[in-house]
Design a protein around this motif. Structure first.
Motif, PDB file in Angstrom:
ATOM      1  N   VAL A  38       0.857  -1.186   0.000  1.00 29.91           N
ATOM      2  CA  VAL A  38       0.000   0.000   0.000  1.00 29.91           C
ATOM      3  C   VAL A  38       0.887   1.226   0.000  1.00 29.91           C
ATOM      4  O   VAL A  38       1.847   1.296   0.763  1.00 29.91           O
ATOM      5  CB  VAL A  38      -0.874   0.014   1.279  1.00 29.91           C
ATOM      6  CG1 VAL A  38      -1.687   1.293   1.352  1.00 29.91           C
ATOM      7  CG2 VAL A  38      -1.784  -1.198   1.319  1.00 29.91           C
ATOM      8  N   THR A  39       0.598   2.191  -0.835  1.00 30.47           N
ATOM      9  CA  THR A  39       1.408   3.399  -0.817  1.00 30.47           C
ATOM     10  C   THR A  39       0.929   4.330   0.293  1.00 30.47           C
ATOM     11  O   THR A  39      -0.268   4.475   0.515  1.00 30.47           O
ATOM     12  CB  THR A  39       1.404   4.106  -2.182  1.00 30.47           C
ATOM     13  OG1 THR A  39       2.237   5.252  -2.082  1.00 30.47           O
ATOM     14  CG2 THR A  39       0.000   4.540  -2.588  1.00 30.47           C
ATOM     15  N   ILE A  40       1.863   4.913   0.999  1.00 30.46           N
ATOM     16  CA  ILE A  40       1.503   5.748   2.139  1.00 30.46           C
ATOM     17  C   ILE A  40       1.546   7.224   1.769  1.00 30.46           C
ATOM     18  O   ILE A  40       0.535   7.908   1.776  1.00 30.46           O
ATOM     19  CB  ILE A  40       2.449   5.466   3.335  1.00 30.46           C
ATOM     20  CG1 ILE A  40       2.310   4.002   3.765  1.00 30.46           C
ATOM     21  CG2 ILE A  40       2.143   6.422   4.491  1.00 30.46           C
ATOM     22  CD1 ILE A  40       3.370   3.509   4.704  1.00 30.46           C
ATOM     23  N   LEU A  41       2.732   7.699   1.389  1.00 22.69           N
ATOM     24  CA  LEU A  41       2.860   9.115   1.039  1.00 22.69           C
ATOM     25  C   LEU A  41       2.478   9.366  -0.417  1.00 22.69           C
ATOM     26  O   LEU A  41       2.267  10.500  -0.824  1.00 22.69           O
ATOM     27  CB  LEU A  41       4.303   9.578   1.277  1.00 22.69           C
ATOM     28  CG  LEU A  41       4.768   9.516   2.736  1.00 22.69           C
ATOM     29  CD1 LEU A  41       6.256   9.813   2.837  1.00 22.69           C
ATOM     30  CD2 LEU A  41       3.978  10.494   3.596  1.00 22.69           C
TER      31      LEU A  41
ATOM     32  N   PHE B 133      -4.234   9.339   7.381  1.00 18.96           N
ATOM     33  CA  PHE B 133      -4.537   8.175   8.204  1.00 18.96           C
ATOM     34  C   PHE B 133      -3.382   7.177   8.173  1.00 18.96           C
ATOM     35  O   PHE B 133      -2.986   6.625   9.194  1.00 18.96           O
ATOM     36  CB  PHE B 133      -5.831   7.495   7.739  1.00 18.96           C
ATOM     37  CG  PHE B 133      -6.155   6.283   8.553  1.00 18.96           C
ATOM     38  CD1 PHE B 133      -6.649   6.413   9.845  1.00 18.96           C
ATOM     39  CD2 PHE B 133      -5.905   5.010   8.061  1.00 18.96           C
ATOM     40  CE1 PHE B 133      -6.916   5.305  10.619  1.00 18.96           C
ATOM     41  CE2 PHE B 133      -6.173   3.887   8.835  1.00 18.96           C
ATOM     42  CZ  PHE B 133      -6.675   4.035  10.118  1.00 18.96           C
ATOM     43  N   ARG B 134      -2.839   6.949   7.005  1.00 18.17           N
ATOM     44  CA  ARG B 134      -1.756   5.962   6.885  1.00 18.17           C
ATOM     45  C   ARG B 134      -0.497   6.415   7.609  1.00 18.17           C
ATOM     46  O   ARG B 134       0.229   5.593   8.171  1.00 18.17           O
ATOM     47  CB  ARG B 134      -1.480   5.666   5.416  1.00 18.17           C
ATOM     48  CG  ARG B 134      -2.600   4.839   4.825  1.00 18.17           C
ATOM     49  CD  ARG B 134      -2.435   4.560   3.350  1.00 18.17           C
ATOM     50  NE  ARG B 134      -3.587   3.781   2.881  1.00 18.17           N
ATOM     51  CZ  ARG B 134      -3.863   3.564   1.605  1.00 18.17           C
ATOM     52  NH1 ARG B 134      -3.071   4.076   0.662  1.00 18.17           N
ATOM     53  NH2 ARG B 134      -4.917   2.848   1.261  1.00 18.17           N
TER      54      ARG B 134
ATOM     55  N   GLU C  59      -3.116  10.145  -3.483  1.00 20.17           N
ATOM     56  CA  GLU C  59      -3.650  11.481  -3.766  1.00 20.17           C
ATOM     57  C   GLU C  59      -4.630  11.913  -2.683  1.00 20.17           C
ATOM     58  O   GLU C  59      -4.718  13.084  -2.338  1.00 20.17           O
ATOM     59  CB  GLU C  59      -4.386  11.480  -5.116  1.00 20.17           C
ATOM     60  CG  GLU C  59      -3.488  11.238  -6.311  1.00 20.17           C
ATOM     61  CD  GLU C  59      -2.426  12.326  -6.459  1.00 20.17           C
ATOM     62  OE1 GLU C  59      -2.768  13.514  -6.364  1.00 20.17           O
ATOM     63  OE2 GLU C  59      -1.247  11.959  -6.654  1.00 20.17           O
ATOM     64  N   ASP C  60      -5.352  10.952  -2.162  1.00 20.56           N
ATOM     65  CA  ASP C  60      -6.400  11.241  -1.185  1.00 20.56           C
ATOM     66  C   ASP C  60      -5.792  11.719   0.129  1.00 20.56           C
ATOM     67  O   ASP C  60      -5.050  10.989   0.790  1.00 20.56           O
ATOM     68  CB  ASP C  60      -7.220   9.957  -0.964  1.00 20.56           C
ATOM     69  CG  ASP C  60      -8.416  10.184  -0.061  1.00 20.56           C
ATOM     70  OD1 ASP C  60      -9.481   9.657  -0.386  1.00 20.56           O
ATOM     71  OD2 ASP C  60      -8.272  10.873   0.973  1.00 20.56           O
ATOM     72  N   GLU C  61      -6.106  12.941   0.528  1.00 19.57           N
ATOM     73  CA  GLU C  61      -5.504  13.556   1.713  1.00 19.57           C
ATOM     74  C   GLU C  61      -5.839  12.785   3.000  1.00 19.57           C
ATOM     75  O   GLU C  61      -4.983  12.579   3.854  1.00 19.57           O
ATOM     76  CB  GLU C  61      -5.965  15.015   1.853  1.00 19.57           C
ATOM     77  CG  GLU C  61      -5.276  15.965   0.894  1.00 19.57           C
ATOM     78  CD  GLU C  61      -3.759  15.941   0.999  1.00 19.57           C
ATOM     79  OE1 GLU C  61      -3.235  16.072   2.135  1.00 19.57           O
ATOM     80  OE2 GLU C  61      -3.092  15.781  -0.040  1.00 19.57           O
TER      81      GLU C  61
END
Length: 589
Positions: free
Chosen positions: A549-552, A562-563, A555-557
């Motif tokens: 899962v990509t964290i940084l 949260f991540r 696109e979704d703020e």
RNA sequence: GGUCGCGUAGCUCAGUUGGAUAGAGCAUCUGCCUUCUAAGCAGACGGUCAGAGGUUCGAAUCCUCUCGCGAUCACCA
């Protein structure tokens, strides 16, 4: 009230409404990974009280719960298992509560005070791998007990008197030529240990000489001049002979300095040191009191005993016929002394399993003497550390030296780190500190992850792993998380209450949720292994999350924030649980 | 001999109120660095839970016996 308790109440209510039956107990377990759900109700045991089939029962309870409890999203039934899916809201609420709790999992107040003894070295030789296990275990258990809500005092009992140190002293007098740690450049404990070996060599030579003269082995061992001289020296020490006491103080001090250096490298410490030379006379007056109370009895030759045959044990001596103390006498006295010194209500003795019997007897005696705190004595009995060749024996030189081992682990960490070459910008001093953290982390985790009761087979030929279920693997994950946090240069502090959790995120929160109960369980069982295994599971979950899962990059703020929050919390729990194991975590590696 | 502990994959270990198809790591093999650290991830292979009885809806887990390994049973520590 946690979910399980809430659900338990609701299940009872459901069954009462549906079947007019008062359930005795309700059994839950975490849902297995192969099924959908977060918590599972096992309905088999209920069938004894309710005449129906397990699937129908599960369906009925499931339907009832979904209607009554908004935190339950849905359910499914497989055989006698009712798998319950909890709503994201439930997990978000939980995470919101812990995300800024610096003390998550640990108690903040002390309910009672206890003492943990976790080292009892003899002052005639250096510390070895067996002592390392003892030290690491005791230190960790002390930390775990503190986290579980106890005031903890850490102590060691130093065996600084007796025939063993006299042997080293005598050998130093004969063969030492005035050598000191300064003149020889040797660590004090190593120097004194060398003389212990020299004594043993000379002793063995004398024995073979006497055997050649036709003596029996027992005679030779008893009559060898050097052993008689050592015994004479012990007598002089007990009589307070000035010269002997002076030498004793000097050589013990060398050893203490050496021990201190090793303890510091290991990262263990003590609130109080007890010395056998101070405590070996304690306990005699207690024996006298016990005689009056009828707990002990005197034999015709004047020796004092306790009869434990009713408890399935033997008779045990507590005072020799000449009125001198045995180990048991001393331990009785020391225990009472410690309770007086620290106002504690219990003790943990971290001592190898070869002394199981001794402590069983000691605790029983203290109970019979009427000390109420005797109920709270625990022998943290750990298995021996053996080599492929068998037991470690100082006199035969088959020991893994503590200092050498720590140095080797650090060297391995250095080698691996240099090969990977990720430390650009670190100074030499920073690098060395990091190698020490990693090397020690590998060693400590290697020892602490196994159940204390089990013996450890240590093969010096096979180096301790740095991959897989190891300290460095967990440290590495922590460093990765810190790297993310350094790059997250935006405000991610605000709580997130509306969010669709993906599977990896949910797994992570569930694992975080287990931390407090893991600490409690580890405290109850005196087992750092439970903390180690918990942390490993957490880290495995995180790495899977991190890699899939990509964290940084998202696109979704909300998702990004949260991540990052989740990563940060995982990092904090890693740090917290590793503190319980006495293992440091690095910012980079 | 009595007592206590241990026995799970080739190796090192998880598996704690008895629950679904016994799980990890190492080793072996296959994929994945042009995206946040590959000390990583995804997967394959690998089991008579020492053995035999018993308890029950259900046993690696509880009981009994047997075998193997270790410790202990001193006016030693």
């Amino acid at each position: 009230m946690n979910v399980q308790e809430t659900l338990s109440v609701q299940v009872k209510k459901a069954v009462k409404n549906l079947y007019q039956v008062e359930l005795e107990s309700v059994e839950f377990q975490p849902t297995r990974k192969d099924f959908e759900g977060d918590i599972t109700l096992v309905t088999f045991p209920m069938l004894r009280q309710i005449k129906t089939n397990p699937v129908q029962l599960g369906e009925a309870i499931g339907q009832y719960l979904v209607e009554k409890n908004p935190e339950i999203q849905k359910y499914n039934v497989v055989q006698g298992f009712l798998n319950i899916v909890l709503a994201d809201q439930y997990f978000l609420n939980f995470f919101g509560r812990i995300k800024d709790d610096a003390n998550f999992g640990k108690a903040s107040e002390y309910a009672e005070a206890i003492m943990v003894e976790y080292s009892s070295p003899n002052t005639n030789k250096p510390l070895h791998l067996g002592h390392i296990r003892n030290n690491l275990l005791g230190y960790s258990v002390a930390e775990i007990l503190r986290a579980s809500g106890k005031k903890v005092y850490k102590t060691q009992i130093i065996n600084d008197r007796g025939i063993h140190i006299c042997k080293s002293m005598l050998a130093w007098q004969r063969f030492g030529n005035g050598e000191t740690p300064e003149t020889s450049g040797l660590k004090g404990d190593k120097l004194v240990g060398n003389f212990y070996v020299k004594f043993d060599k000379a002793y063995k030579e004398e024995i073979s000489y006497l055997l050649a003269q036709g003596k029996t082995e027992d005679e030779a061992k008893a009559e060898a001049p050097i052993i008689k001289d050592a015994q004479e020296m012990l007598r002089k020490w007990e009589a307070g002979d000035k010269e002997v006491v002076e030498l004793w103080k000097t050589m013990n001090q060398w050893v203490y300095n050496g021990f201190e250096e090793t303890y510091q490298k290991l990262g263990v410490d003590f609130d109080k040191n007890y010395y056998e030379s101070d405590t070996y006379l304690l306990g005699k007056n207690v024996v006298a009191e016990g005689l009056e109370k009828g707990v002990f009895y005197r034999k015709d030759d004047g020796s004092v005993w306790i009869d434990l045959t009713d408890e399935g044990l033997d008779e045990k001596i507590v005072l020799r016929s000449d009125g001198t103390a045995v180990y048991m006498t001393q331990d009785i006295g020391t225990a009472i002394q410690r309770v007086q010194d620290f106002h504690i209500n219990g003790m943990v003795y971290t001592v190898g399993n070869e002394q199981d019997y001794h402590f069983k007897v000691l605790f029983l005696i203290l109970k019979k003497l009427g000390y109420e705190w005797a109920e709270n004595l625990y022998h943290l009995s750990y298995g021996m550390v053996d080599l492929p060749s068998g037991k470690m024996k100082s006199r035969e030189g088959t020991v893994v030296d503590a200092d050498d081992l720590i140095e080797e682990m650090t060297a391995t960490a250095r080698k691996i780190s240099e090969e990977l070459g990720k430390l650009d910008g670190y100074s030499e001093a920073e690098k060395e500190e990091l190698y020490r953290i990693i090397g020690l982390g590998a060693l400590k985790y290697y020892i602490l992850k196994v159940d204390p009761r089990k013996r450890i087979l240590f093969n010096p030929e096979e180096s301790v792993d740095f991959q897989g279920n190891t300290g460095p693997f967990i440290q590495y994950t922590y460093a990765r998380i810190q790297s993310i946090l350094r790059k997250a240069d935006f405000d991610y502090s605000q709580p997130i209450l509306d969010y669709n959790l993906n599977d990896k995120e949910k797994q992570l929160i569930k694992q975080l949720q287990l931390y407090p109960e893991t600490v409690q369980l580890a405290a109850e069982n005196h087992s750092p292994a439970l903390v180690a295994n918990y942390t490993y599971e957490l880290v495995k979950e995180f790495n899977s999350f991190y890699q899939n899962v990509t964290i940084l990059g998202t696109e979704d703020e909300t998702e990004k924030k949260f991540r990052v929050q989740l990563s940060k919390s995982v990092g904090e729990v890693i740090k917290s649980s590793f503190e319980l194991l006495g293992i440091q975590v690095p910012e980079r590696m």
